[in-house]
Scaffold this motif. Structure first.
Motif: not given
Length: 357
Positions: A99-128
């Motif tokens: 989906l993100l590669q289609g929107i960005f029209r770039n085959p190198l786009a991935d889910p971490g590009l728009i902050g999903i993974s890093s934001g989730a990691a921050l939430g998890a680490v803060f909880t720990i």
């Protein structure tokens, strides 16, 4: 609501590749085989016919196959939840990448590009680090999911201007917030004590070892919702390949498509990262590999990515837990080590095919 002119054919992108249906069928068959291998291989061997007999016995269908209580307990309570969660997570990451590669029209786009993974990691680490456990064992995954989704929504809002979303700005804001979230996560890691640090390292490497039926049931509705709706965007993502201006002239509500694609990717990836940790490579390489096999038509690409991503993560987890048995390699670490060199070789091979080297 999405509108298109009646004269716009659903075959805007001509099928230049044959055998797409056969590829989908092949991926489904291989995925089924991977699932049987995943539940069968381990310290307690469970042959495929025994695995099927155990699963069918749970729905009242009894086959003439004998199995031990130990085999039933291992398959039903340990391996099957892990394999099912791995399949759901792999499908979610691969479809999010498509989906993100289609929107960005770039085959190198991935889910971490728009902050999903890093934001989730921050939430998890803060909880720990904070030690908050408002709702017990569910506190960490819920915090990771909410933080990942909130980061994505913030990226989306900051990239809007005059009611429109600039894709380039979406990328730049995503990179900036990724850096900020990563720095904050690093600071919290620095402040953590030894026990918290071990938990952080275990979670950030990514793994399916903690899979339970409760986590599977928590992830399944959200991920299946995205997997069911994502292919409906396929035709409109095909028009995106022509450019936003051209797609708008063809009657496509491009803002609606951007919003739907980003939110679906955030929902699927946020759910996955919250439950299994950040697992790289799947959302980047699977859409690229499938695109090489069947072409850029998202109507076929998205379903094939779901099957391919599920298959790849199930097999990767199988290798991660058997190669160093009785120890277990975190599957996120395994996919990074295996995927990086493979992707590099794939890029160099593609470049040679097009005469660029």
């Amino acid at each position: 609501m999405i509108e298109t002119h009646s004269r716009v054919s659903t075959t805007v992108i001509a099928p230049k590749f044959v055998g797409r249906s056969w590829l989908i069928i092949t991926l489904a068959v291989v995925l089924f085989g991977a699932l049987l291998l995943g539940v069968g291989i381990g310290a307690v061997a469970i042959p495929p016919e025994v695995a099927l007999a155990i699963i069918l016995s749970k729905v009242g269908i009894n086959l003439d196959v004998t199995f031990t209580p130990q085999q039933m307990a291992v398959l039903w309570h340990i391996r099957l939840p892990r394999v099912v969660l791995g399949g759901l997570a792999g499908a979610a990451l691969a479809v999010s990448g498509a989906l993100l590669q289609g929107i960005f029209r770039n085959p190198l786009a991935d889910p971490g590009l728009i902050g999903i993974s890093s934001g989730a990691a921050l939430g998890a680490v803060f909880t720990i680090v904070s030690g908050v456990a408002v709702i017990g064992i569910y506190t960490l995954p819920i915090a990771a999911f909410l933080a990942g989704t909130a980061t994505t929504l913030l990226v989306y809002q900051l990239s809007r201007r005059h009611g429109r979303t600039d894709v380039a700005m979406l990328l730049l804001v995503g990179l900036a917030l990724n850096a900020l979230a990563g720095a904050t996560t690093g600071l919290l890691t620095y402040l953590a004590d030894d026990a918290q640090l071990r938990s952080i390292v275990f979670w950030t490497l990514g793994g399916l070892g903690g899979a339970l039926w409760e986590t599977v049931l928590a992830a399944a509705p959200l991920i299946l919702f995205v997997l069911a709706l994502a292919p409906r965007l396929g035709f409109y993502l095909n028009l995106f390949a022509l450019g936003e201006t051209e797609a708008r002239h063809l009657g496509v509500n491009i803002e609606w498509i951007k919003r739907a694609a980003v939110l679906m990717a955030a929902l699927a990836t946020g759910t996955t990262v919250a439950l299994v940790g950040p697992i790289g490579f799947i959302g980047l390489i699977v859409p690229h590999m499938v695109r090489l096999a069947i072409g850029p038509d998202h109507r076929w690409l998205i379903p094939a990515c779901a099957l391919g991503g599920a298959m790849l993560l199930v097999l990767a987890d199988l290798l991660a837990r058997t190669l160093a048995a009785p120890a277990e390699i975190p599957v996120g670490l395994f996919t990074a080590f295996a995927g990086g060199p493979f992707f590099l070789v794939l890029i160099l091979r593609t470049r040679r095919q097009y005469g660029l080297s």
